[in-house]
Design a protein around this motif. Sequence first.
Motif, PDB file in Angstrom:
ATOM      1  N   GLU A 182      14.627 -30.224  -4.292  1.00 46.95           N
ATOM      2  CA  GLU A 182      13.619 -29.813  -3.302  1.00 46.95           C
ATOM      3  C   GLU A 182      12.190 -30.088  -3.760  1.00 46.95           C
ATOM      4  O   GLU A 182      11.364 -30.575  -2.996  1.00 46.95           O
ATOM      5  N   ASP A 183      11.869 -29.711  -4.982  1.00 42.54           N
ATOM      6  CA  ASP A 183      10.532 -29.953  -5.498  1.00 42.54           C
ATOM      7  C   ASP A 183      10.580 -29.900  -7.014  1.00 42.54           C
ATOM      8  O   ASP A 183      11.644 -29.757  -7.624  1.00 42.54           O
ATOM      9  N   PHE A 184       9.418 -29.996  -7.623  1.00 44.71           N
ATOM     10  CA  PHE A 184       9.334 -30.124  -9.077  1.00 44.71           C
ATOM     11  C   PHE A 184       9.965 -28.940  -9.804  1.00 44.71           C
ATOM     12  O   PHE A 184      10.613 -29.105 -10.832  1.00 44.71           O
ATOM     13  N   PHE A 185       9.769 -27.727  -9.300  1.00 43.72           N
ATOM     14  CA  PHE A 185      10.236 -26.538  -9.994  1.00 43.72           C
ATOM     15  C   PHE A 185      11.585 -26.040  -9.476  1.00 43.72           C
ATOM     16  O   PHE A 185      12.070 -25.006  -9.919  1.00 43.72           O
ATOM     17  N   ALA A 186      12.181 -26.730  -8.523  1.00 45.82           N
ATOM     18  CA  ALA A 186      13.353 -26.188  -7.839  1.00 45.82           C
ATOM     19  C   ALA A 186      14.605 -26.213  -8.716  1.00 45.82           C
ATOM     20  O   ALA A 186      14.704 -26.957  -9.687  1.00 45.82           O
ATOM     21  N   GLY A 187      15.573 -25.376  -8.318  1.00 46.47           N
ATOM     22  CA  GLY A 187      16.873 -25.365  -8.957  1.00 46.47           C
ATOM     23  C   GLY A 187      16.839 -24.818 -10.366  1.00 46.47           C
ATOM     24  O   GLY A 187      15.992 -24.004 -10.737  1.00 46.47           O
ATOM     25  N   VAL A 188      17.778 -25.277 -11.168  1.00 47.45           N
ATOM     26  CA  VAL A 188      17.898 -24.868 -12.569  1.00 47.45           C
ATOM     27  C   VAL A 188      17.667 -26.098 -13.440  1.00 47.45           C
ATOM     28  O   VAL A 188      18.288 -27.145 -13.232  1.00 47.45           O
ATOM     29  N   MET A 189      16.779 -25.979 -14.398  1.00 50.10           N
ATOM     30  CA  MET A 189      16.530 -27.051 -15.354  1.00 50.10           C
ATOM     31  C   MET A 189      16.774 -26.527 -16.761  1.00 50.10           C
ATOM     32  O   MET A 189      16.201 -25.509 -17.162  1.00 50.10           O
ATOM     33  N   ILE A 190      17.625 -27.222 -17.510  1.00 49.31           N
ATOM     34  CA  ILE A 190      18.012 -26.797 -18.850  1.00 49.31           C
ATOM     35  C   ILE A 190      17.522 -27.835 -19.851  1.00 49.31           C
ATOM     36  O   ILE A 190      17.772 -29.032 -19.688  1.00 49.31           O
ATOM     37  N   THR A 191      16.826 -27.385 -20.867  1.00 47.52           N
ATOM     38  CA  THR A 191      16.403 -28.276 -21.941  1.00 47.52           C
ATOM     39  C   THR A 191      16.729 -27.634 -23.286  1.00 47.52           C
ATOM     40  O   THR A 191      16.943 -26.429 -23.380  1.00 47.52           O
ATOM     41  N   THR A 192      16.733 -28.457 -24.309  1.00 42.41           N
ATOM     42  CA  THR A 192      16.954 -27.970 -25.675  1.00 42.41           C
ATOM     43  C   THR A 192      15.762 -28.422 -26.514  1.00 42.41           C
ATOM     44  O   THR A 192      15.787 -29.495 -27.116  1.00 42.41           O
ATOM     45  N   PRO A 193      14.681 -27.616 -26.539  1.00 42.17           N
ATOM     46  CA  PRO A 193      13.453 -28.029 -27.229  1.00 42.17           C
ATOM     47  C   PRO A 193      13.659 -28.382 -28.686  1.00 42.17           C
ATOM     48  O   PRO A 193      12.963 -29.251 -29.217  1.00 42.17           O
ATOM     49  N   THR A 194      14.578 -27.686 -29.357  1.00 40.10           N
ATOM     50  CA  THR A 194      14.889 -28.039 -30.739  1.00 40.10           C
ATOM     51  C   THR A 194      16.397 -28.021 -30.935  1.00 40.10           C
ATOM     52  O   THR A 194      17.094 -27.132 -30.447  1.00 40.10           O
ATOM     53  N   VAL A 195      16.883 -29.027 -31.632  1.00 37.35           N
ATOM     54  CA  VAL A 195      18.285 -29.095 -32.030  1.00 37.35           C
ATOM     55  C   VAL A 195      18.319 -29.485 -33.495  1.00 37.35           C
ATOM     56  O   VAL A 195      17.725 -30.494 -33.884  1.00 37.35           O
ATOM     57  N   ASP A 196      18.980 -28.679 -34.304  1.00 33.29           N
ATOM     58  CA  ASP A 196      19.072 -28.934 -35.742  1.00 33.29           C
ATOM     59  C   ASP A 196      20.530 -29.237 -36.082  1.00 33.29           C
ATOM     60  O   ASP A 196      21.331 -28.323 -36.298  1.00 33.29           O
ATOM     61  N   PRO A 197      20.909 -30.534 -36.121  1.00 28.53           N
ATOM     62  CA  PRO A 197      22.297 -30.860 -36.431  1.00 28.53           C
ATOM     63  C   PRO A 197      22.712 -30.468 -37.847  1.00 28.53           C
ATOM     64  O   PRO A 197      23.882 -30.191 -38.099  1.00 28.53           O
ATOM     65  N   LEU A 198      21.731 -30.430 -38.763  1.00 28.48           N
ATOM     66  CA  LEU A 198      22.054 -30.128 -40.161  1.00 28.48           C
ATOM     67  C   LEU A 198      22.498 -28.693 -40.342  1.00 28.48           C
ATOM     68  O   LEU A 198      23.524 -28.406 -40.970  1.00 28.48           O
ATOM     69  N   HIS A 199      21.733 -27.750 -39.759  1.00 29.53           N
ATOM     70  CA  HIS A 199      22.038 -26.337 -39.949  1.00 29.53           C
ATOM     71  C   HIS A 199      22.801 -25.729 -38.778  1.00 29.53           C
ATOM     72  O   HIS A 199      23.180 -24.565 -38.833  1.00 29.53           O
ATOM     73  N   GLY A 200      22.985 -26.493 -37.724  1.00 31.85           N
ATOM     74  CA  GLY A 200      23.815 -26.023 -36.624  1.00 31.85           C
ATOM     75  C   GLY A 200      23.182 -24.944 -35.779  1.00 31.85           C
ATOM     76  O   GLY A 200      23.775 -23.882 -35.559  1.00 31.85           O
ATOM     77  N   ASN A 201      21.955 -25.189 -35.306  1.00 28.24           N
ATOM     78  CA  ASN A 201      21.330 -24.245 -34.393  1.00 28.24           C
ATOM     79  C   ASN A 201      20.494 -24.997 -33.374  1.00 28.24           C
ATOM     80  O   ASN A 201      20.126 -26.159 -33.586  1.00 28.24           O
ATOM     81  N   PRO A 213      10.275 -34.910 -19.393  1.00 30.46           N
ATOM     82  CA  PRO A 213       9.660 -35.472 -20.597  1.00 30.46           C
ATOM     83  C   PRO A 213      10.598 -35.535 -21.795  1.00 30.46           C
ATOM     84  O   PRO A 213      10.184 -35.987 -22.863  1.00 30.46           O
ATOM     85  N   THR A 214      11.846 -35.120 -21.642  1.00 28.87           N
ATOM     86  CA  THR A 214      12.762 -35.030 -22.778  1.00 28.87           C
ATOM     87  C   THR A 214      13.574 -36.296 -23.000  1.00 28.87           C
ATOM     88  O   THR A 214      14.256 -36.402 -24.018  1.00 28.87           O
ATOM     89  N   ARG A 215      13.551 -37.252 -22.061  1.00 24.14           N
ATOM     90  CA  ARG A 215      14.375 -38.449 -22.197  1.00 24.14           C
ATOM     91  C   ARG A 215      13.509 -39.706 -22.200  1.00 24.14           C
ATOM     92  O   ARG A 215      12.369 -39.712 -21.755  1.00 24.14           O
ATOM     93  N   TRP A 216      14.108 -40.792 -22.675  1.00 24.57           N
ATOM     94  CA  TRP A 216      13.425 -42.073 -22.693  1.00 24.57           C
ATOM     95  C   TRP A 216      13.396 -42.686 -21.295  1.00 24.57           C
ATOM     96  O   TRP A 216      14.295 -42.482 -20.485  1.00 24.57           O
ATOM     97  N   THR A 217      12.351 -43.464 -21.039  1.00 29.32           N
ATOM     98  CA  THR A 217      12.342 -44.348 -19.876  1.00 29.32           C
ATOM     99  C   THR A 217      12.465 -45.784 -20.364  1.00 29.32           C
ATOM    100  O   THR A 217      12.056 -46.120 -21.484  1.00 29.32           O
ATOM    101  N   ALA A 218      13.033 -46.641 -19.502  1.00 29.55           N
ATOM    102  CA  ALA A 218      13.310 -48.022 -19.882  1.00 29.55           C
ATOM    103  C   ALA A 218      12.650 -48.977 -18.900  1.00 29.55           C
ATOM    104  O   ALA A 218      12.407 -48.643 -17.739  1.00 29.55           O
ATOM    105  N   SER A 219      12.380 -50.203 -19.361  1.00 30.20           N
ATOM    106  CA  SER A 219      11.534 -51.124 -18.606  1.00 30.20           C
ATOM    107  C   SER A 219      12.269 -51.947 -17.567  1.00 30.20           C
ATOM    108  O   SER A 219      11.631 -52.504 -16.673  1.00 30.20           O
ATOM    109  N   ASN A 220      13.594 -52.087 -17.675  1.00 29.21           N
ATOM    110  CA  ASN A 220      14.363 -52.904 -16.713  1.00 29.21           C
ATOM    111  C   ASN A 220      13.845 -54.343 -16.653  1.00 29.21           C
ATOM    112  O   ASN A 220      13.733 -54.933 -15.586  1.00 29.21           O
ATOM    113  N   SER A 221      13.552 -54.916 -17.808  1.00 29.38           N
ATOM    114  CA  SER A 221      12.925 -56.233 -17.841  1.00 29.38           C
ATOM    115  C   SER A 221      13.963 -57.349 -17.741  1.00 29.38           C
ATOM    116  O   SER A 221      15.146 -57.144 -18.002  1.00 29.38           O
ATOM    117  N   ALA A 222      13.461 -58.512 -17.354  1.00 27.27           N
ATOM    118  CA  ALA A 222      14.243 -59.733 -17.477  1.00 27.27           C
ATOM    119  C   ALA A 222      13.592 -60.587 -18.554  1.00 27.27           C
ATOM    120  O   ALA A 222      12.452 -60.349 -18.954  1.00 27.27           O
TER     121      ALA A 222
END
Length: 877
Positions: free
Chosen positions: A206-225, A457-466
């Motif tokens: 519906e709009d920018f703030f609509a619905g549910v948005m889930i992010t993981t601001p920090t992920v530590d694979p070494l210590h598991g948190n 802002p959490t994911r990469w964007t790609a150029s779709n170049s030829a």
Amino acid sequence: MRGLGRVLTFVLIATCIARSCSAVSELPDGYPESERRKTSLTTHWKFYLGDPEGNYYRSDVDDANWEQVSIPHTLKLTDINLDGCDDDKTQLTFHRIVGWYRRTINVSDNASKVFLEFEGAHQVTDLWVNGEHVGQHAIGGYTPFHFDITNFVRSGDNSITLRVDNRRREDTPPDPGPFDYVKFSGLYRDVFLTETGPLHVTFPWEDFFAGVMITTPTVDPLHGNATISVRTSVRNESVHAKECGVLTWIIDAEGMVVLRLWDTEHIAPGMDRTFNQCGGIEEGLRLWSCEDPYLYRVNTTIFDGDRVVDCVENPLGVRSVTLSKEDGVLLNGKPIELLGANRHQHYAFIGDAVPDSLHFKDVLQLKQQGMNIVRTAHYPQDNALLDACDRLGILVYEEPPTWIGIGNDAWFDNLERAARRMVRNHRNHPSVIIWGAGINHRGAVPRMHYAIKQEDPTRWTASNSAEWTGVQNSGVTDLFTNMDYDGIDDWTRNEFLLAMEGIATPENIALYSSDPMRLGLIHWTAHAYYTFHPTKHPGSRMRSGLMDGFRTKGIPEDATSGPPVAMRIVADMEGRELIADGSDIVMAFTSFVDQEGNTVPATDLDVHYSLIGPASIVGDGVIDGANPAPVSRGAAPVMIRTGLSAGEITIRAECPGFDPVETKVTSGPFNADWIAVNARPIYDLQRVRVDIGEKGQLVQFGWRPWFGENDQPASIALDFLSGVAVELKTGSDEGVTRWLGEMNVKGFHGFVMGEGVCVIDPEGFELVFSGLPPGRYALTTFHHAPVSNTNSMDPNRERLRTLNIHQIPVAKTVSVSAKSNSTNTEMTSGKVLPETGPGTATVHFDVEDTDPVSVHLRDDNGVRGVWLNGFELQEVR
């Protein structure tokens, strides 16, 4: 209302409501019953082709002679030659038609808000309810949309009419073209009737703030948190202000709640409120990866006061994705070579109208071939595809609907809207790591990059170049993604390159594997797709593909196989069910074998199919090549579509000169209750953790302190469940207790293990639990003998010297028993906890009445001190 007691109260209310209502609604254990209803409108549509200016929306229209169909549905089936159409890549005539769909929907008596929800339709959709025009969706055919029909319906039966218009438009991408794929037609993705109360979660697009948005601001694979952030937008469409509570459960794959987030807000009438919640998984974290695609669930339950009114769920996969010039892509800190394929959603005969089960099968086939990434060329694809990638561990590069052409200002506006909807719809899928932010071949488009970055802002964007676009605008996006068919060696070496299109030859794979700046290779394409490009095969408009349009992989040509002597038939039911909804499809294949049992790769034989049971053959008698079916890539394919009745289906294959062969499949009943079909159990089992020691200790965060005094009676009251009392009792009059407030043991949960109580008693000691409700429980005790690691800053330094508690001889093995259940553990000791953690013992016990439960702890081999640093008590299933 933000106090801990209030939170626990609402947790208990939610749990009790869920448990009590589940038995009535047949939802699984613990899943909250709410005012939300979501009904799949797959079946019982009436369909009429043509007449775009007709008045078929009128309530008095006689549709008795219209075709009865289920969705997904294409306006017209096509053979593999696109019915001989000679359009160019602007697709001026093919499927540039209009279809009408009518259906009756039943609206609940108590529904406050009523919506029709569409996953996608080609490409402009008008809706009438009970003869009144509700609105038009014209952003495009590849992203979701909905209509609010609350003011157009009444309780009971209502008539809905859709005009699904696939005519060419200048302002609706990928029109006006050109594009190298075919844009098919129809109501080709799922449609739902969604009902809610006046207080409800909004649709994510519906709009920018609509619905549910889930992010993981920090992920530590070494210590598991990991840190989990959840943003939820709730709308109040009542005439009264609401005190709205949002309870967010993070649920593991076994259905256990591992994190609870609770917040309340006042929402004025007619207003939205966005809740921002943040917490973490601090231990026992399971990461999502291609090898182990572990999924949590995020259940969002909405309260109106103390009443549950809405509930939605989203997936959560916890993973970190980073770039390194030394190692390329790092998934959870480990290098990963990206190797995959581009995927068009086309299937032979049915075009885009692909049931969810075949989307899943496509991903499963890619996984079985060792791939780990898919690019959704060149448009957003079905929710079912993203679900499958989440479940199976396939990364996703998804892009908006374009190819090369650019339209007018209105076209660009709609492209941006489609891109934003793509992100909002699929942002919670852990499989997505890249958003396409360019126009295919033309390269990066700043407007697309910034719009997508604003949304996510959490994911990469790609150029779709030829290859011919060079590097002049690759830097606008995060990744320079290029076509590499002939070998790219003139690109900037300080920039990462991902071959979004290429040919996965052994030489190319080796090149990309040996260079960390070349992140990976995505083959063109996974499957043959429909196109008005020239093709290499006369009589076929299906091009490229590791597999053909029927998903036949094919076998190499072999001048050693003998002549065919027998047939073999198989129905591809691996990893899936077959549902009797009138639209589900299973592929079956018949091959010919020689005397040695080897498949004969090529033959000019045709196979005739027949069925017994509630199913039909797609295109039978309508499409050339549907039945009888020619052999393609070593097999003759047939598409079996279920009917509306469940049951056994016999598929029989015949060819003159060969013995017939048969196989059987069974379809299961269709359940239109989308929530009940997808809901899984939730076990919100309560847990309390107690950190034991002398007053003045530093208490572990999230643990309850239990302070005691030497040789004095010790007890604590816990607000666990309905209230539980715990008492520590020595086993004899000779028992000695020493409580320590030392705090300097290093390691995980060091605040717990750095202090505790040491009991010396020939009979051991007991923890006595009173007030536990009937149920099953697990008690885990922690045993570590701390050794002083103090400095002049520590307030317990002088007391420790006086008491010399740390010099008391301690048990090597601690025995813990409750009722008939017993276990033991090695006691650890020292200034630093071992990597394996402290000594722990877990016992299970049942409570059937009001009698207290005693847990006995003792030195397993003598009369030495037993350290108890803390314990964890929790409900178990």
